[in-house]
Scaffold this motif. Structure first.
Motif, PDB file in Angstrom:
ATOM      1  N   ARG A 158       0.821  -1.209   0.000  1.00  0.00           N
ATOM      2  CA  ARG A 158       0.000   0.000   0.000  1.00  0.00           C
ATOM      3  C   ARG A 158       0.857   1.263   0.000  1.00  0.00           C
ATOM      4  NH1 ARG A 158      -4.726   2.455   0.998  1.00  0.00           N
ATOM      5  NH2 ARG A 158      -4.696   4.246   2.392  1.00  0.00           N
ATOM      6  N   LYS A 159       1.922   1.268   0.791  1.00  0.00           N
ATOM      7  CA  LYS A 159       2.789   2.450   0.856  1.00  0.00           C
ATOM      8  C   LYS A 159       3.377   2.775  -0.511  1.00  0.00           C
ATOM      9  CE  LYS A 159       3.966   1.792   5.678  1.00  0.00           C
ATOM     10  NZ  LYS A 159       4.973   1.359   6.634  1.00  0.00           N
ATOM     11  N   LEU A 200       0.575   3.993  -2.940  1.00  0.00           N
ATOM     12  CA  LEU A 200       0.190   5.377  -2.655  1.00  0.00           C
ATOM     13  C   LEU A 200       1.132   6.357  -3.349  1.00  0.00           C
ATOM     14  CD1 LEU A 200      -0.770   5.323   1.125  1.00  0.00           C
ATOM     15  CD2 LEU A 200      -2.206   6.128  -0.745  1.00  0.00           C
ATOM     16  N   ARG A 252      -3.743   9.355   1.642  1.00  0.00           N
ATOM     17  CA  ARG A 252      -3.803   8.182   2.510  1.00  0.00           C
ATOM     18  C   ARG A 252      -5.222   7.686   2.727  1.00  0.00           C
ATOM     19  NH1 ARG A 252      -0.874   9.623   7.931  1.00  0.00           N
ATOM     20  NH2 ARG A 252      -2.659  11.010   7.885  1.00  0.00           N
ATOM     21  N   THR A 307      -7.409   0.777  -0.202  1.00  0.00           N
ATOM     22  CA  THR A 307      -6.408  -0.079  -0.834  1.00  0.00           C
ATOM     23  C   THR A 307      -6.939  -0.717  -2.111  1.00  0.00           C
ATOM     24  OG1 THR A 307      -5.452  -0.552   1.329  1.00  0.00           O
ATOM     25  CG2 THR A 307      -4.865  -2.035  -0.461  1.00  0.00           C
ATOM     26  N   LEU A 317      -6.904   1.777  -4.853  1.00  0.00           N
ATOM     27  CA  LEU A 317      -5.544   2.011  -5.342  1.00  0.00           C
ATOM     28  C   LEU A 317      -5.082   0.883  -6.255  1.00  0.00           C
ATOM     29  CD1 LEU A 317      -3.811   3.314  -2.110  1.00  0.00           C
ATOM     30  CD2 LEU A 317      -4.186   4.605  -4.207  1.00  0.00           C
TER      31      LEU A 317
END
Length: 83
Positions: free
Chosen positions: A35-36, A39, A46, A50, A53
């Motif tokens: 996820r990081k 992003l 933020r 998820t 994304l």
């Protein structure tokens, strides 16, 4: 490129430790790492989910990539035994 490097790192040895993703703790750790990076790649806030994304970037979830890598490894092992 960042996503590629991250996935390569996360998927290294995946056929061996794939059973660990059955535990929620380990699966969440992998999703957190993925996820990081996503992003950053999507230039998103933020607060974006998820799943959203993953859809926007066209990247499959890490647990599916791990399962795919394990199945590929099994297929290679079977073909080596047949030769």
């Amino acid at each position: 490129m960042l996503i590629s490097v991250t996935h390569s790192t996360l998927l290294y040895g995946a056929p061996i430790w794939e059973p660990a993703i059955k535990f929620k703790k380990y699966k969440n750790m992998l999703f957190s790492c993925q996820r990081k990076v996503i992003l950053i790649a999507a230039s998103a806030y933020r607060t974006v989910g998820t799943e959203t994304l993953l859809f926007i970037t066209g990247i499959p979830p890490i647990d599916l990539l791990i399962t795919e890598r394990k199945e590929s490894y099994k297929a290679d092992e079977i073909s080596k035994k047949e030769q």
